[in-house]
Design a protein around this motif. Structure first.
Motif, mmCIF file in Angstrom:
data_model
loop_
_atom_site.group_PDB
_atom_site.id
_atom_site.type_symbol
_atom_site.label_atom_id
_atom_site.label_comp_id
_atom_site.label_asym_id
_atom_site.label_seq_id
_atom_site.Cartn_x
_atom_site.Cartn_y
_atom_site.Cartn_z
ATOM 1 N N GLU A 171 7.410 0.885 -7.781
ATOM 2 C CA GLU A 171 6.415 1.930 -8.002
ATOM 3 C C GLU A 171 5.952 2.479 -6.665
ATOM 4 N N PRO A 172 5.773 3.797 -6.528
ATOM 5 C CA PRO A 172 5.968 4.815 -7.569
ATOM 6 C C PRO A 172 7.408 5.310 -7.679
ATOM 7 N N ARG A 192 2.693 0.299 8.123
ATOM 8 C CA ARG A 192 3.115 0.233 6.717
ATOM 9 C C ARG A 192 2.909 -1.155 6.118
ATOM 10 N N PRO A 238 6.732 2.380 -1.068
ATOM 11 C CA PRO A 238 6.395 1.730 -2.342
ATOM 12 C C PRO A 238 5.143 0.860 -2.239
ATOM 13 N N ARG A 239 4.295 0.993 -3.262
ATOM 14 C CA ARG A 239 3.064 0.208 -3.287
ATOM 15 C C ARG A 239 3.231 -1.117 -4.036
ATOM 16 N N GLN A 240 4.186 -1.167 -5.011
ATOM 17 C CA GLN A 240 4.320 -2.380 -5.821
ATOM 18 C C GLN A 240 5.760 -2.523 -6.306
ATOM 19 N N ASP A 298 4.827 -2.177 3.161
ATOM 20 C CA ASP A 298 5.899 -1.752 2.262
ATOM 21 C C ASP A 298 6.243 -2.866 1.273
ATOM 22 N N VAL A 312 7.528 8.348 -0.642
ATOM 23 C CA VAL A 312 6.372 7.458 -0.717
ATOM 24 C C VAL A 312 6.807 6.035 -0.402
ATOM 25 N N GLU A 366 0.852 -1.195 0.000
ATOM 26 C CA GLU A 366 0.000 0.000 0.000
ATOM 27 C C GLU A 366 0.883 1.237 0.000
ATOM 28 N N GLN A 367 0.594 2.156 -0.897
ATOM 29 C CA GLN A 367 1.330 3.412 -0.981
ATOM 30 C C GLN A 367 0.941 4.319 0.181
ATOM 31 N N SER A 368 1.978 4.934 0.785
ATOM 32 C CA SER A 368 1.690 5.861 1.897
ATOM 33 C C SER A 368 2.871 6.813 2.081
ATOM 34 N N THR A 406 6.096 8.443 3.607
ATOM 35 C CA THR A 406 7.215 7.919 4.385
ATOM 36 C C THR A 406 7.398 8.639 5.716
#
Length: 445
Positions: free
Chosen positions: A288-289, A252, A296-298, A254, A294, A240-242, A244
């Motif tokens: 990503e992204p 998180r 990372p979400r993926q 991450d 941020v 999940e993007q969030s 930092t």
């Protein structure tokens, strides 16, 4: 036994470099000239498939082949063939490799095999013109498109299309990370040809070993008896993007941390196997992204598994999938893995191995039977015609980097053995031999 030494000697029908064999100095001049195309500051090359630099070296290859008297054509996936037609209506012994490279790659990988093939074929052409060689088939020197697969997946693309293992129309729609298709790349370098290319009767390829076995054994020629089983996994880690700075550590999900643990698991899995029986790696890793503030979400990564035995690859895959599931649970992310580019063991014809050993004796050098850990164009070609693969030593076993090196002396020895081998091939010494080591007579019986 994986490796078997073949004693040196002589044979009555030697392809004598001092008589009508290849011009060693001209070969070395041409080979070293290719390093100017896509040259890097550290002495390597960067010629990814379909780039301007790749197009330039391919144009040089066409011009040089035509200077030597070959007829040059390009097929529907961008493979270039330089053909000498001695026997009207007959197929060709195809011999060559590839001119594309990895990013910041070495100048020997692939290129050596193309230039050596060109000069071996030129020596045969001169012998036919002089009446000292009576071929039963023709010869075609090939530069396969996109063997490396660095820009367009999968690797070994051009030869796989030629062998019927990939569909040409679909393959031309493959996109690179910037969205450029193979079709567009071929058009940009003027290599979108038509048709299937010349019909093959047999295939031969010489390549740097990309390992240390020949160097350790102090043997100048390797004869490849089989490939390793290989497969890749396309792994996707989704969290999940969030922010930092604003997201507490306990909150998180991450994707990058979880993916990092997955990479370590890929390296650690080899501990379950005998030393040097399996290799694993993660060579591609996209985040990503990819922003500094941020979480990372993926993360998408490619896992590469290779072993001499299929069951070892399958066991490593099973162990990794279990470890990935544990990592996903601990990190509160999702991890998926998709099988990709599975290539079973390919055994080269025993008759071809014997023929390669005879070619070494023709030249008076020792040889060693080896397996190949890396993939080569000879592997798909071995599915449709009898194929023979030769290696020359690699200094320190280093490859796919700018430090890659093979001495001029070893390059020339390989050229002479290749010339002797192709001489035997064009006179029909593998007639009746089926791909993969099976005799046609036995298969039909």
């Amino acid at each position: 036994m994986t490796e078997q030494s073949t004693s040196s000697g002589s044979a009555p029908h030697r392809a004598d470099g001092d008589a009508w064999g290849p011009d060693r100095e001209m070969f070395l001049r041409d080979f070293h000239h290719t390093t100017r195309f896509g040259a890097t500051e550290a002495g390597g090359i960067d010629r990814q498939a379909g780039t301007a630099e790749h197009g330039q070296v391919r144009d040089w290859f066409e011009d040089r082949a035509e200077e030597l008297g070959f007829t040059v054509t390009t097929d529907e996936i961008g493979n270039i063939f330089a053909v000498s037609r001695w026997v009207e209506g007959a197929p060709s012994v195809v011999v060559g490799s590839h001119l594309d490279s990895q990013p910041l790659g070495g100048r020997f990988d692939g290129t050596y095999g193309v230039v050596a093939a060109l000069h071996a074929a030129a020596a045969l052409d001169a012998a036919v013109a002089a009446g000292t060689l009576m071929p039963q088939v023709n010869v075609a020197v090939v530069d396969w498109f996109n063997e490396e697969g660095a820009r367009f997946p999968p690797s070994i693309m051009g030869s796989s299309v030629y062998a019927g293992l990939l569909d040409a129309d679909q393959t031309r729609q493959t996109r690179d990370p910037q969205g450029v298709t193979v079709e567009e790349a071929l058009q940009s370098i003027g290599r979108r040809g038509d048709g299937p290319g010349p019909q093959a009767a047999a295939y031969a390829e010489i390549h740097i070993e990309q390992g240390r076995r020949l160097e350790r054994a102090e043997v100048p020629i390797g004869i490849v008896e089989r490939s390793w089983h290989t497969q890749k996994l396309l792994v996707s880690v989704v969290g999940e993007q969030s922010h930092t700075g604003a997201t507490l550590m306990a909150d998180r999900r991450d994707a990058l941390v979880a993916a990092s643990r997955a990479v370590i698991a890929v390296e650690d899995v080899v501990r379950h196997f005998e030393p040097e029986s399996i290799v694993t790696s993660v060579g591609k890793f996209d985040v990503e992204p990819n922003s500094p503030i941020v979480v990372p979400r993926q993360v998408d990564l490619v896992v590469d598994l290779r072993a001499d035995r299929r069951q070892d690859v399958e066991r490593a895959r099973e162990l990794l999938l279990k470890e990935f599931a544990d990592i996903a649970a601990r990190s509160r992310v999702e991890i998926s893995a998709e099988d990709f580019d599975v290539r079973p063991v390919q055994t080269f014809p025993e008759a071809g191995l014997d023929l390669a050993a005879k070619a070494c004796r023709d030249v008076g050098v020792e040889s060693l039977r080896l397996t190949t850990l890396a993939g080569h164009d000879s592997i798909p070609m071995n599915r449709i015609v009898p194929a023979v693969m030769l290696f020359v030593p690699s200094a320190d076993g280093v490859s796919h980097c700018e430090r890659e090196f093979t001495s001029d002396a070893d390059l020339v020895t390989g050229l002479e053995v290749l010339t002797a081998l192709v001489t035997r091939l064009v006179t029909g010494e593998l007639d009746g031999v089926a791909p993969g080591g099976r005799l046609q007579e036995a298969e039909e019986a």
